[in-house]
Design a protein around this motif. Structure first.
Motif, PDB file in Angstrom:
ATOM      1  N   SER A  25       0.815  -1.208   0.000  1.00  0.00           N
ATOM      2  CA  SER A  25       0.000   0.000   0.000  1.00  0.00           C
ATOM      3  C   SER A  25       0.854   1.266   0.000  1.00  0.00           C
ATOM      4  CB  SER A  25      -0.957   0.002   1.186  1.00  0.00           C
ATOM      5  OG  SER A  25      -0.232   0.098   2.386  1.00  0.00           O
ATOM      6  N   SER A  26       2.033   1.208   0.611  1.00  0.00           N
ATOM      7  CA  SER A  26       2.888   2.390   0.627  1.00  0.00           C
ATOM      8  C   SER A  26       3.595   2.589  -0.708  1.00  0.00           C
ATOM      9  CB  SER A  26       3.924   2.282   1.746  1.00  0.00           C
ATOM     10  OG  SER A  26       4.767   1.179   1.519  1.00  0.00           O
ATOM     11  N   GLU A  27       3.732   1.532  -1.498  1.00  0.00           N
ATOM     12  CA  GLU A  27       4.402   1.626  -2.786  1.00  0.00           C
ATOM     13  C   GLU A  27       3.448   1.911  -3.944  1.00  0.00           C
ATOM     14  OE1 GLU A  27       7.732   1.551  -3.494  1.00  0.00           O
ATOM     15  OE2 GLU A  27       7.927   1.629  -1.327  1.00  0.00           O
ATOM     16  N   MET A  28       2.186   1.530  -3.782  1.00  0.00           N
ATOM     17  CA  MET A  28       1.212   1.744  -4.853  1.00  0.00           C
ATOM     18  C   MET A  28       0.995   3.233  -5.084  1.00  0.00           C
ATOM     19  SD  MET A  28      -0.001  -1.098  -6.163  1.00  0.00           S
ATOM     20  CE  MET A  28      -1.638  -0.775  -6.730  1.00  0.00           C
ATOM     21  N   HIS A  29       0.894   3.623  -6.320  1.00  0.00           N
ATOM     22  CA  HIS A  29       0.628   4.999  -6.747  1.00  0.00           C
ATOM     23  C   HIS A  29       1.703   5.969  -6.246  1.00  0.00           C
ATOM     24  CE1 HIS A  29      -3.132   3.491  -8.204  1.00  0.00           C
ATOM     25  NE2 HIS A  29      -3.417   3.020  -7.015  1.00  0.00           N
TER      26      HIS A  29
END
Length: 66
Positions: A25-29
């Motif tokens: 989640s921290s790497e997405m987008h």
């Protein structure tokens, strides 16, 4: 049948709560190379210019010069 339904509802409602604990989640987008965005898979109108952590693709819209 009811216990199975309850389990599926619990998992469905619990997933957004755990999304913050997911390392993806921290790497997405996230912004990456040449103003790209890290995604699981690029759209058809985008081009892969690099790779991010966890095998995510760094996508840039259009067809950028090399």
């Amino acid at each position: 049948m009811k216990p199975l339904l309850i389990v599926f509802l619990f998992l469905f409602l619990w997933d957004p709560v755990l999304a913050g604990l997911n390392p993806l989640s921290s790497e997405m987008h996230k912004k990456c190379y040449k103003n790209g965005i890290c995604r699981l898979e690029c759209y058809e109108s985008e081009m892969i210019v690099a790779y991010c952590m966890f095998r995510l693709e760094c996508c840039v819209t259009g067809n950028p010069p090399p």
